[in-house]
Design a protein around this motif. Structure first.
Motif, short mmCIF file in Angstrom:
data_model
loop_
_atom_site.label_atom_id
_atom_site.label_comp_id
_atom_site.label_asym_id
_atom_site.label_seq_id
_atom_site.Cartn_x
_atom_site.Cartn_y
_atom_site.Cartn_z
N HIS A 258 33.62 41.48 27.35
CA HIS A 258 33.99 42.89 27.58
C HIS A 258 33.28 43.80 26.57
CE1 HIS A 258 36.61 46.34 28.39
NE2 HIS A 258 36.93 46.39 27.10
N ARG B 142 30.41 46.36 28.18
CA ARG B 142 30.65 47.81 28.02
C ARG B 142 29.86 48.39 26.84
NH1 ARG B 142 35.65 49.34 30.33
NH2 ARG B 142 35.98 48.08 32.19
N ARG C 163 43.68 47.28 23.74
CA ARG C 163 43.40 47.91 25.03
C ARG C 163 42.99 46.87 26.06
NH1 ARG C 163 39.74 52.72 22.35
NH2 ARG C 163 41.47 54.01 21.56
N TYR C 164 42.22 45.89 25.62
CA TYR C 164 41.76 44.85 26.53
C TYR C 164 42.95 44.03 27.05
CZ TYR C 164 39.58 40.52 28.13
OH TYR C 164 39.20 39.43 28.89
N SER D 270 44.82 45.90 29.62
CA SER D 270 44.06 45.89 30.86
C SER D 270 44.22 44.57 31.59
CB SER D 270 42.57 46.12 30.55
OG SER D 270 41.78 45.98 31.71
N GLU D 271 44.21 43.46 30.85
CA GLU D 271 44.40 42.16 31.47
C GLU D 271 45.81 42.01 32.01
OE1 GLU D 271 41.69 39.63 31.76
OE2 GLU D 271 41.05 41.73 31.65
N ARG E 197 47.60 44.40 33.24
CA ARG E 197 47.62 45.16 34.50
C ARG E 197 47.03 44.34 35.64
NH1 ARG E 197 45.34 50.78 31.89
NH2 ARG E 197 47.34 51.84 31.60
N ARG E 198 46.06 43.48 35.31
CA ARG E 198 45.42 42.64 36.32
C ARG E 198 46.18 41.33 36.53
NH1 ARG E 198 39.05 43.19 34.46
NH2 ARG E 198 38.93 45.47 34.55
N MET F 221 52.70 50.83 28.98
CA MET F 221 51.47 50.04 28.93
C MET F 221 50.96 49.85 27.51
SD MET F 221 50.78 49.00 31.90
CE MET F 221 51.20 49.31 33.61
#
Length: 222
Positions: A57, A61, A84-85, A88-89, A91-92, A106
């Motif tokens: 990541h 990016r 943050r990563y 994000s994971e 959320r997935r 979150m």
């Protein structure tokens, strides 16, 4: 070079410099990132995948290019991006099923024990100390003192042998060296290790003054 300069090269250097810098950062900071992910309740395999994904990541990016050394400590930079990563994971749906480590806003839950930032700091500290031990051991091995380092290394541990006569008497029997020589050798080893640790910590600070280095070491060991 400072670790911040390595981060800069990872985001701004030519292709060869970027590749080498990214490999160095991944090698040095893989362990604290991996251990932090493990504390979220992930399996070994999940943690390895998430850690690998985190560094991919960063590269995909090119987040190294956004690093700002004026914002403070390098570990703080890594922790913010990792945080943050992970969200994000989550959320997935890539974190363990039923995970409660992310709240309704979150954000990583601060009620976990220890808090995420403290857990990451501990992992960072252990990685830094391990790196200092490795570089000290390599320096001793390069001057044909590797066996001596192995005998004296326990004296670097907080719960290692004490500096009493009995400890040196036992070590004297093992090594064949006098107790006086061993006391001097332990003093020098501690000095060498402290120098390596100081050097490593200095590379992670934006302004590595003696006072800033001392404060960072005390904070890491707290």
């Amino acid at each position: 070079p400072t670790r911040w300069s390595v981060v800069w090269r990872a985001g701004h250097g030519n292709s060869g410099e970027m590749r080498l810098a990214r490999e160095e950062l991944a090698r040095i900071y893989w362990e604290p990132v991996y251990q932090h992910v493990r504390r979220l309740g992930c399996t070994i395999e999940q943690s390895q995948d998430l850690t690998q994904g985190f560094f991919e990541h960063l590269i995909e990016r090119n987040l190294f290019a956004t690093a700002d050394r004026d914002r403070g400590r390098l570990r703080g930079y890594f922790f913010v991006i990792l945080r943050r990563y992970i969200v994000s994971e989550w959320r997935r749906d890539r974190l363990p099923k039923g995970s409660t480590l992310v709240n309704e806003d979150m954000e990583l839950m601060e009620s976990t024990e220890p808090p995420p930032d403290q857990a990451f700091k501990r992992g960072w500290a252990l990685a830094t100390i391990h790196r200092a031990l490795e570089t000290t051991a390599s320096a001793y091995a390069a001057t044909h003192r590797g066996e001596l380092f192995d005998h004296l290394r326990p004296f670097l541990a907080p719960d290692g042998p004490t500096d009493d006569d009995e400890s040196y008497a036992r070590l004297s029997q093992t090594t064949g060296k006098s107790e006086g020589a061993l006391r001097t050798a332990v003093f020098r080893l501690r000095r060498d290790f402290r120098a390596q640790l100081t050097s490593l910590v200095a590379r992670t600070l934006d302004d590595p003054t003696p006072e800033a280095i001392r404060e960072e070491i005390l904070d890491l060991l707290d």
